[in-house]
Scaffold this motif. Structure first.
Motif, PDB file in Angstrom:
ATOM      1  N   ALA A  72      12.758  -4.686  -0.965  1.00 48.36           N
ATOM      2  CA  ALA A  72      11.503  -4.790   0.484  1.00 48.36           C
ATOM      3  C   ALA A  72      10.808  -3.560   0.617  1.00 48.36           C
ATOM      4  O   ALA A  72       9.700  -4.051   0.602  1.00 48.36           O
ATOM      5  CB  ALA A  72      12.190  -5.205   1.753  1.00 48.36           C
ATOM      6  N   VAL A  73      11.554  -2.358   0.728  1.00 47.98           N
ATOM      7  CA  VAL A  73      11.032  -1.493   0.810  1.00 47.98           C
ATOM      8  C   VAL A  73       9.824  -1.386  -0.663  1.00 47.98           C
ATOM      9  O   VAL A  73       8.643  -1.073  -0.477  1.00 47.98           O
ATOM     10  CB  VAL A  73      11.385  -0.106   0.723  1.00 47.98           C
ATOM     11  CG1 VAL A  73      10.715   1.341   0.905  1.00 47.98           C
ATOM     12  CG2 VAL A  73      12.373   0.373   1.704  1.00 47.98           C
ATOM     13  N   LEU A  74      10.440  -1.844  -2.180  1.00 46.01           N
ATOM     14  CA  LEU A  74       9.033  -1.104  -2.797  1.00 46.01           C
ATOM     15  C   LEU A  74       8.067  -2.143  -2.747  1.00 46.01           C
ATOM     16  O   LEU A  74       6.723  -1.847  -3.319  1.00 46.01           O
ATOM     17  CB  LEU A  74      10.099  -1.815  -4.343  1.00 46.01           C
ATOM     18  CG  LEU A  74      10.948   0.036  -4.598  1.00 46.01           C
ATOM     19  CD1 LEU A  74      12.233  -0.829  -5.691  1.00 46.01           C
ATOM     20  CD2 LEU A  74      10.270   1.192  -5.484  1.00 46.01           C
ATOM     21  N   LEU A  75       8.220  -3.775  -2.543  1.00 43.22           N
ATOM     22  CA  LEU A  75       7.006  -5.041  -2.693  1.00 43.22           C
ATOM     23  C   LEU A  75       6.126  -4.590  -1.582  1.00 43.22           C
ATOM     24  O   LEU A  75       5.128  -4.367  -1.568  1.00 43.22           O
ATOM     25  CB  LEU A  75       8.206  -6.255  -2.508  1.00 43.22           C
ATOM     26  CG  LEU A  75       8.604  -6.716  -3.478  1.00 43.22           C
ATOM     27  CD1 LEU A  75       9.319  -7.898  -3.293  1.00 43.22           C
ATOM     28  CD2 LEU A  75       8.110  -6.975  -4.675  1.00 43.22           C
ATOM     29  N   GLY A  76       7.197  -4.013  -0.260  1.00 43.83           N
ATOM     30  CA  GLY A  76       5.790  -3.061   0.739  1.00 43.83           C
ATOM     31  C   GLY A  76       5.338  -2.280   0.416  1.00 43.83           C
ATOM     32  O   GLY A  76       4.037  -2.370   0.571  1.00 43.83           O
ATOM     33  N   ALA A  77       5.970  -1.127  -0.698  1.00 44.75           N
ATOM     34  CA  ALA A  77       5.206   0.124  -0.789  1.00 44.75           C
ATOM     35  C   ALA A  77       3.948  -0.449  -1.495  1.00 44.75           C
ATOM     36  O   ALA A  77       2.679  -0.370  -1.683  1.00 44.75           O
ATOM     37  CB  ALA A  77       5.810   0.552  -1.399  1.00 44.75           C
ATOM     38  N   LEU A  78       4.214  -1.747  -3.280  1.00 41.00           N
ATOM     39  CA  LEU A  78       3.370  -2.719  -3.939  1.00 41.00           C
ATOM     40  C   LEU A  78       1.765  -2.867  -3.143  1.00 41.00           C
ATOM     41  O   LEU A  78       1.030  -3.055  -3.438  1.00 41.00           O
ATOM     42  CB  LEU A  78       4.242  -3.035  -4.944  1.00 41.00           C
ATOM     43  CG  LEU A  78       3.134  -3.694  -6.240  1.00 41.00           C
ATOM     44  CD1 LEU A  78       2.529  -3.024  -6.892  1.00 41.00           C
ATOM     45  CD2 LEU A  78       3.981  -5.053  -6.839  1.00 41.00           C
ATOM     46  N   PHE A  79       2.325  -3.897  -2.094  1.00 36.74           N
ATOM     47  CA  PHE A  79       1.381  -4.542  -2.267  1.00 36.74           C
ATOM     48  C   PHE A  79       0.679  -4.165  -0.898  1.00 36.74           C
ATOM     49  O   PHE A  79      -0.730  -4.029  -1.104  1.00 36.74           O
ATOM     50  CB  PHE A  79       2.032  -5.638  -0.718  1.00 36.74           C
ATOM     51  CG  PHE A  79       2.766  -6.592  -1.765  1.00 36.74           C
ATOM     52  CD1 PHE A  79       1.813  -7.720  -2.896  1.00 36.74           C
ATOM     53  CD2 PHE A  79       3.786  -6.976  -2.139  1.00 36.74           C
ATOM     54  CE1 PHE A  79       2.094  -8.779  -3.624  1.00 36.74           C
ATOM     55  CE2 PHE A  79       4.239  -8.738  -2.837  1.00 36.74           C
ATOM     56  CZ  PHE A  79       3.364  -8.888  -3.336  1.00 36.74           C
ATOM     57  N   GLY A  80       0.891  -3.094   0.078  1.00 37.47           N
ATOM     58  CA  GLY A  80       0.095  -1.832   0.294  1.00 37.47           C
ATOM     59  C   GLY A  80      -0.731  -1.463   0.028  1.00 37.47           C
ATOM     60  O   GLY A  80      -1.749  -1.496  -0.189  1.00 37.47           O
ATOM     61  N   ILE A  81      -0.287  -0.784  -1.739  1.00 35.43           N
ATOM     62  CA  ILE A  81      -0.917   0.561  -2.438  1.00 35.43           C
ATOM     63  C   ILE A  81      -2.221  -0.832  -2.897  1.00 35.43           C
ATOM     64  O   ILE A  81      -4.101  -0.784  -3.221  1.00 35.43           O
ATOM     65  CB  ILE A  81       0.210   0.478  -3.522  1.00 35.43           C
ATOM     66  CG1 ILE A  81       0.195   2.028  -3.117  1.00 35.43           C
ATOM     67  CG2 ILE A  81      -1.247   0.700  -4.443  1.00 35.43           C
ATOM     68  CD1 ILE A  81       1.148   2.837  -3.674  1.00 35.43           C
ATOM     69  N   LEU A  82      -1.789  -1.845  -3.535  1.00 32.33           N
ATOM     70  CA  LEU A  82      -2.669  -3.145  -3.912  1.00 32.33           C
ATOM     71  C   LEU A  82      -3.598  -3.492  -3.340  1.00 32.33           C
ATOM     72  O   LEU A  82      -4.892  -3.530  -3.238  1.00 32.33           O
ATOM     73  CB  LEU A  82      -1.763  -4.284  -4.021  1.00 32.33           C
ATOM     74  CG  LEU A  82      -2.458  -5.985  -5.042  1.00 32.33           C
ATOM     75  CD1 LEU A  82      -3.078  -5.533  -6.118  1.00 32.33           C
ATOM     76  CD2 LEU A  82      -1.336  -6.808  -5.293  1.00 32.33           C
ATOM     77  N   PHE A  83      -3.410  -4.334  -1.468  1.00 35.28           N
ATOM     78  CA  PHE A  83      -4.351  -4.479  -1.117  1.00 35.28           C
ATOM     79  C   PHE A  83      -5.025  -3.266   0.101  1.00 35.28           C
ATOM     80  O   PHE A  83      -5.789  -3.942   0.324  1.00 35.28           O
ATOM     81  CB  PHE A  83      -3.565  -4.616   1.070  1.00 35.28           C
ATOM     82  CG  PHE A  83      -2.789  -6.461  -0.013  1.00 35.28           C
ATOM     83  CD1 PHE A  83      -3.150  -7.659  -0.941  1.00 35.28           C
ATOM     84  CD2 PHE A  83      -2.274  -6.453   0.468  1.00 35.28           C
ATOM     85  CE1 PHE A  83      -2.181  -8.489  -0.874  1.00 35.28           C
ATOM     86  CE2 PHE A  83      -1.005  -8.266   0.589  1.00 35.28           C
ATOM     87  CZ  PHE A  83      -1.385  -8.675  -0.344  1.00 35.28           C
ATOM     88  N   GLY A  84      -4.883  -1.765  -0.533  1.00 35.71           N
ATOM     89  CA  GLY A  84      -5.556  -0.775   0.201  1.00 35.71           C
ATOM     90  C   GLY A  84      -6.727  -0.793  -1.191  1.00 35.71           C
ATOM     91  O   GLY A  84      -7.442  -0.930  -0.525  1.00 35.71           O
ATOM     92  N   ALA A  85      -5.920  -0.839  -2.191  1.00 33.25           N
ATOM     93  CA  ALA A  85      -6.739  -0.477  -3.362  1.00 33.25           C
ATOM     94  C   ALA A  85      -7.842  -1.974  -3.320  1.00 33.25           C
ATOM     95  O   ALA A  85      -9.296  -1.570  -3.745  1.00 33.25           O
ATOM     96  CB  ALA A  85      -6.018  -0.587  -4.725  1.00 33.25           C
TER      97      ALA A  85
END
Length: 66
Positions: free
Chosen positions: A32-45
């Motif tokens: 959950a932490v890794l997917l949340g970080a990944l999607f946060g970076i992706l959506f921010g980019a």
């Protein structure tokens, strides 16, 4: 109290939940932490790219004390 009748696509006797009531599921996990970080970076980019490319951004407002 609810006066509305049961409204489901399946009759109550035929309803089977996806997860059994006795199943213990982790609420906080490394996945959950890794997917949340990944999607946060992706959506921010994506937001930064669209903002620079088209001049339009969609963002959520996070109240921050000053």
């Amino acid at each position: 109290m609810a006066t509305k009748p049961w409204s489901s696509t399946a009759p109550p006797a035929d309803f089977r939940p996806y997860v059994d009531a006795g199943t213990v599921m982790a609420e906080f996990s490394l996945r959950a932490v890794l997917l949340g970080a990944l999607f946060g970076i992706l959506f921010g980019a994506v937001s930064v790219y669209v903002g620079l490319r088209a001049g339009l951004t969609v963002s959520a407002s996070i109240p921050m004390p000053c």
